[in-house]
Design an enzyme around this catalytic site. Structure first.
Site, PDB file in Angstrom:
ATOM      1  N   GLU A   1      -9.724  -1.738   5.258  1.00  0.00           N
ATOM      2  CA  GLU A   1     -10.382  -1.427   6.526  1.00  0.00           C
ATOM      3  C   GLU A   1     -11.645  -2.289   6.686  1.00  0.00           C
ATOM      4  OE1 GLU A   1      -8.955   0.263   8.698  1.00  0.00           O
ATOM      5  OE2 GLU A   1      -8.197   2.214   8.039  1.00  0.00           O
TER       6      GLU A   1
ATOM      7  N   HIS B   1      -7.401  -4.752  10.190  1.00  0.00           N
ATOM      8  CA  HIS B   1      -7.147  -4.472   8.768  1.00  0.00           C
ATOM      9  C   HIS B   1      -5.830  -5.099   8.326  1.00  0.00           C
ATOM     10  CE1 HIS B   1      -4.944  -0.624  10.057  1.00  0.00           C
ATOM     11  NE2 HIS B   1      -4.129  -1.094   9.134  1.00  0.00           N
TER      12      HIS B   1
ATOM     13  N   ASN C   1      -7.632  -2.916  14.302  1.00  0.00           N
ATOM     14  CA  ASN C   1      -9.035  -3.220  13.982  1.00  0.00           C
ATOM     15  C   ASN C   1      -9.159  -4.392  13.003  1.00  0.00           C
ATOM     16  OD1 ASN C   1      -8.140  -2.091  11.634  1.00  0.00           O
ATOM     17  ND2 ASN C   1      -9.567  -0.363  11.604  1.00  0.00           N
TER      18      ASN C   1
ATOM     19  N   ASP D   1       0.811  -1.213   0.000  1.00  0.00           N
ATOM     20  CA  ASP D   1       0.000   0.000   0.000  1.00  0.00           C
ATOM     21  C   ASP D   1       0.851   1.272   0.000  1.00  0.00           C
ATOM     22  OD1 ASP D   1       0.944  -0.464   2.556  1.00  0.00           O
ATOM     23  OD2 ASP D   1      -1.018  -0.841   3.434  1.00  0.00           O
TER      24      ASP D   1
END
Ligand code: GLP
Length: 238
Positions: free
Chosen positions: A143, A138, A136, A67
Site C-alpha cells: 500500500e 499498490h 491507489n 500475496d
C-alpha cells in the site's frame, strides 16, 4: 518501461498469456510470480488453453503468488489460494507442490514472511512476474507508504483496497484487514515484469506509475527503476 497499448481487456489478456506461454515454452525450468484479482482472470483462461492445446510439460514450472489475506484458509472461497486453484492451477497439469501462495493462517506471520522470501531465493529467484495494479497504485498488497526496501511482510490494508476487494466477500466486514504480501524489494529482484491494467479506474494510477515521481506514496512507481518492465494496458487505462 515498455508500454503495449491494446484496445480492450480481451486483447490485454491474450497478449499477456502469449508472453507467459512463450516464456514457459522456451525455458527448461521457469519460476513465475503470479497475481490475483479481476485483471488477470482472462489471461489465466487463455494461458490454460494454450498450455493444454500444446500439451506443455509443466513439471519444471514453479509459481510463487504475490500475496494472501491474513486469517483465511486456502479453502475459503475468497482466499488467493482458492482463486489460483480455481482460475488456473486446477485447469492445467502443473504439480500442485510446485505452486506457492503465502499461508495466511500461519501462527507466526513474521516467520512465514521470511520463509517465503527464502523460498523464492531457494527456487533461484523469479524469472517472470505478472502483476496488476490497485486504484491507489499498490502492487501485490504494498500500500502507499510502504518502504521500497521491504521483503515479504504483513501489511494493513487501506480502506480503498478493502472497499475495492469487498466484491469477493458477502459483506464489507468480512474482508480481512491484513495481508501477507511479497515486498517491493523482493518483487524488484524479478528478472522480468509484466504489469496489466484495464479500465478507467486504473488510469490515474497508471499515469503516475509511468510518468510520475518515483515515490513510496505510489508503490508501482518503483517499477520505473526496473530494467525489464512491460506494461500491457488497454485504452481506458492509458
Ligand atoms: C488486490 C491484489 C493486487 C491486485 C489488485 C487489483 O489488492 N492484491 O495484486 O493487483 O487487487 O485488483 P483488480 O485486478 O481486481 O483490480
Amino acid at each position: 518501461m515498455d508500454t503495449i497499448k491494446v484496445n480492450n481487456y480481451d486483447e490485454m489478456s491474450k497478449k499477456c498469456a502469449e508472453k507467459v506461454f512463450e516464456k514457459i515454452s522456451s525455458s527448461n525450468r521457469v519460476v513465475l510470480g503470479l497475481p490475483t484479482g479481476g485483471t488477470p482472470e482472462k489471461m489465466y483462461d487463455y494461458l490454460a488453453e494454450m498450455l493444454n492445446e500444446n500439451g506443455a510439460d509443466l513439471s519444471n514450472v514453479y509459481t510463487v503468488n504475490l500475496d494472501e489475506y491474513v486469517g483465511l484458509s486456502g479453502e475459503h472461497i475468497a482466499s488467493y489460494r482458492n482463486y489460483m486453484n480455481t482460475v488456473f492451477f486446477d485447469k492445467v497439469t502443473i504439480p500442485k507442490e510446485n505452486t506457492n501462495v503465502p499461508n495466511g493462517l500461519a501462527e507466526d506471520l513474521k516467520k512465514e514472511a521470511s520463509a517465503y522470501d527464502q523460498l523464492i531465493e531457494d527456487l533461484g529467484g523469479i524469472d517472470l512476474m505478472v502483476m496488476g495494479i490497485g486504484r491507489n497504485g499498490h502492487i501485490a498488497f504494498n500500500e502507499p507508504g510502504t518502504s521500497f526496501t521491504e521483503g515479504t511482510h504483513v501489511t494493513d490494508l487501506t480502506e480503498d483496497t478493502i472497499e475495492a476487494n469487498s466484491r469477493y466477500f458477502d459483506a464489507y466486514e468480512d474482508v480481512p484487514k491484513q495481508a501477507l504480501t511479497m515486498g517491493l524489494h523482493t518483487m524488484m529482484k524479478s528478472e522480468a515484469i509484466i504489469l496489466l491494467a484495464s479500465g478507467e479506474g486504473k488510469k490515474d494510477a497508471v499515469e503516475k506509475m509511468i510518468n510520475g515521481e518515483v515515490t513510496e506514496e505510489l508503490p508501482a512507481s518503483i517499477l520505473q527503476k526496473h530494467e525489464n518492465v512491460t506494461v500491457i494496458a488497454d485504452e481506458d487505462a492509458l
